[in-house]
Design a protein around this motif. Structure first.
Motif, PDB file in Angstrom:
ATOM      1  N   SER A   1       0.804  -1.221   0.000  1.00  0.00           N
ATOM      2  CA  SER A   1       0.000   0.000   0.000  1.00  0.00           C
ATOM      3  C   SER A   1       0.839   1.275   0.000  1.00  0.00           C
ATOM      4  O   SER A   1       0.285   2.369   0.022  1.00  0.00           O
ATOM      5  N   SER A   2       2.155   1.118  -0.011  1.00  0.00           N
ATOM      6  CA  SER A   2       3.025   2.287   0.074  1.00  0.00           C
ATOM      7  C   SER A   2       4.213   2.126  -0.870  1.00  0.00           C
ATOM      8  O   SER A   2       4.663   1.000  -1.134  1.00  0.00           O
ATOM      9  N   VAL A   3       4.711   3.243  -1.362  1.00  0.00           N
ATOM     10  CA  VAL A   3       5.950   3.209  -2.143  1.00  0.00           C
ATOM     11  C   VAL A   3       7.073   2.595  -1.313  1.00  0.00           C
ATOM     12  O   VAL A   3       7.956   1.917  -1.838  1.00  0.00           O
ATOM     13  N   ARG A   4       7.024   2.789  -0.010  1.00  0.00           N
ATOM     14  CA  ARG A   4       8.055   2.243   0.868  1.00  0.00           C
ATOM     15  C   ARG A   4       8.060   0.717   0.864  1.00  0.00           C
ATOM     16  O   ARG A   4       9.061   0.100   1.247  1.00  0.00           O
TER      17      ARG A   4
ATOM     18  N   ALA B   1      10.895  -1.230  -0.715  1.00  0.00           N
ATOM     19  CA  ALA B   1      12.139  -1.459   0.027  1.00  0.00           C
ATOM     20  C   ALA B   1      11.939  -2.352   1.241  1.00  0.00           C
ATOM     21  O   ALA B   1      12.893  -2.588   1.994  1.00  0.00           O
ATOM     22  N   ASP B   2      10.734  -2.875   1.429  1.00  0.00           N
ATOM     23  CA  ASP B   2      10.439  -3.726   2.585  1.00  0.00           C
ATOM     24  C   ASP B   2      10.939  -5.147   2.326  1.00  0.00           C
ATOM     25  O   ASP B   2      10.642  -5.733   1.269  1.00  0.00           O
ATOM     26  N   SER B   3      11.657  -5.704   3.281  1.00  0.00           N
ATOM     27  CA  SER B   3      12.252  -7.037   3.094  1.00  0.00           C
ATOM     28  C   SER B   3      11.200  -8.124   2.871  1.00  0.00           C
ATOM     29  O   SER B   3      11.514  -9.196   2.346  1.00  0.00           O
ATOM     30  N   ARG B   4       9.940  -7.855   3.251  1.00  0.00           N
ATOM     31  CA  ARG B   4       8.875  -8.840   2.972  1.00  0.00           C
ATOM     32  C   ARG B   4       8.716  -9.064   1.477  1.00  0.00           C
ATOM     33  O   ARG B   4       8.191 -10.092   1.050  1.00  0.00           O
ATOM     34  N   TRP B   5       9.143  -8.072   0.674  1.00  0.00           N
ATOM     35  CA  TRP B   5       8.960  -8.157  -0.779  1.00  0.00           C
ATOM     36  C   TRP B   5      10.306  -8.268  -1.495  1.00  0.00           C
ATOM     37  O   TRP B   5      10.403  -7.920  -2.666  1.00  0.00           O
ATOM     38  N   LYS B   6      11.291  -8.792  -0.831  1.00  0.00           N
ATOM     39  CA  LYS B   6      12.636  -8.877  -1.429  1.00  0.00           C
ATOM     40  C   LYS B   6      12.611  -9.659  -2.743  1.00  0.00           C
ATOM     41  O   LYS B   6      12.116 -10.797  -2.798  1.00  0.00           O
ATOM     42  N   GLY B   7      13.090  -9.045  -3.790  1.00  0.00           N
ATOM     43  CA  GLY B   7      13.137  -9.694  -5.107  1.00  0.00           C
ATOM     44  C   GLY B   7      11.802  -9.813  -5.802  1.00  0.00           C
ATOM     45  O   GLY B   7      11.703 -10.484  -6.831  1.00  0.00           O
TER      46      GLY B   7
END
Length: 345
Positions: A151-154, A157-163
């Motif tokens: 839900s955010s541009v951030r 960079a969140d490790s939950r979405w790595k790759g």
């Protein structure tokens, strides 16, 4: 450094190519020369409609997806002492400031400009916003597999979405503008940390926003940052995707009106003013909403069911002039960042 040299060389080659394709004709009465970084598939029908209404021929020069805004902008600057263009229809409201700073713009307030919210036009008439896009997250629901929607541009960079995420190369197009808006909003240090975190999170850097859309639709990534017109293309094609206007509870989505600018010393100023009036009209905005999912800025223009109204989203509070300053300032840093990112692909 190598990336910057390649980009500069490519921009020069583009300028030469475009020049070779369209120079040689001398502008004449009853026509107007328009340069645009709005996609040709969308802008050309608007020019043709203007021709039908006025009998004035539009000689249009279009930009490419890969160098969106950059190639045309370089040409306008190179022609500054001997302008060939009458009008620049920019795909965003920031590039016009690079022309304003060089004294290449002739102020003009189009006939319908007073109906445009003040945020999206210049009080001095140096640029006027019309049909707008926004920066959004395009999410592949199948690959999401039941996890909470980013839900955010951030979240990039969140490790939950790595790759699992993608952005377009921030050296070009609207991604450059978005990067500059983040630097202007978050401040230099926080913005740099964010971009470094993108690399650490293995965010893929695509060649264009259209390529980001392809990566999401194909399921090669779970979500990507792109423009509304690219995102709506995926929806229209029936892809299993959801469009998210990011940061509804925070800094909001970056809104990017296309912008109309008259060129100082252009060969056809009267026709240019008529074309500017039309591009800022409700009729032109209706065409852009229907064909290109652009958000109208006139209050009374109907939007298709799949197009969000600009007043219904939380827009980033940015000064487009400050964003333009940031875009110039961060170019060397972005080139360094982009070169490192390219090495990772």
């Amino acid at each position: 450094m190598a990336g910057s040299k390649i980009a500069a060389a490519f921009a020069c080659l583009l300028a030469i190519f475009v020049s070779a394709c369209s120079d040689g004709e001398t502008p004449s009465a009853g026509e107007v020369v328009a340069y645009t970084s709005v996609d040709q598939v969308y802008s050309e029908p608007v020019f043709r409609r203007f021709e039908e209404k006025t009998g004035i021929r539009v000689r249009a020069v279009f930009d490419t997806e890969e160098t969106k805004s950059t190639g045309i902008l370089n040409r306008l600057i190179a022609e500054g002492d001997n302008p060939r263009a009458d009008l620049f229809w920019s795909g965003d409201p920031v590039r016009p400031f690079l022309l304003i700073g060089r004294g290449l713009v002739a102020p003009y307030v189009p006939a319908n400009a007073a109906e445009i919210p003040a945020t999206f036009r210049d009080a001095q008439g140096r640029w006027t916003g019309t049909a707008a896009r926004a920066r959004v997250l395009l999410v592949n629901r199948e690959r999401l597999a039941g996890r909470p929607m980013p839900s955010s541009v951030r979240d990039l960079a969140d490790s939950r979405w790595k790759g699992e995420a993608a952005i377009a190369n921030p050296l070009y197009g609207t991604t450059t503008m978005h990067a500059a808006a983040l630097f202007a909003t978050l401040g230099e240090e926080e913005a740099r940390r964010f971009f470094e975190a993108l690399k650490a999170n293995d965010v893929r850097v695509a060649g264009s926003n259209g390529e980001v859309r392809r990566l999401v639709v194909a399921g090669e990534v779970t979500f990507g940052l792109t423009d509304t017109d690219d995102a709506y293309e995926a929806v229209k094609d029936g892809a299993p995707v959801t469009i998210v206007y990011p940061d509804r509870l925070g800094m909001g989505s970056l809104v990017m009106p296309t912008s109309v600018v008259l060129i100082r010393g252009g060969p056809n100023p009267d026709a240019a003013r008529q074309l500017a009036d039309f591009l800022v009209s409700p009729e032109a905005e209706q065409m852009m909403a229907t064909a290109a999912a652009h958000m109208p800025l006139h209050a009374g223009v109907a939007t298709p069911a799949n197009v969000e109204r600009v007043e219904n989203i939380r827009a980033m509070q940015v000064d487009y002039g400050e964003v333009a300053d940031a875009m110039n300032r961060i170019q060397p840093w972005l080139r360094q960042w982009g070169g490192l990112a390219a090495d990772r692909q």
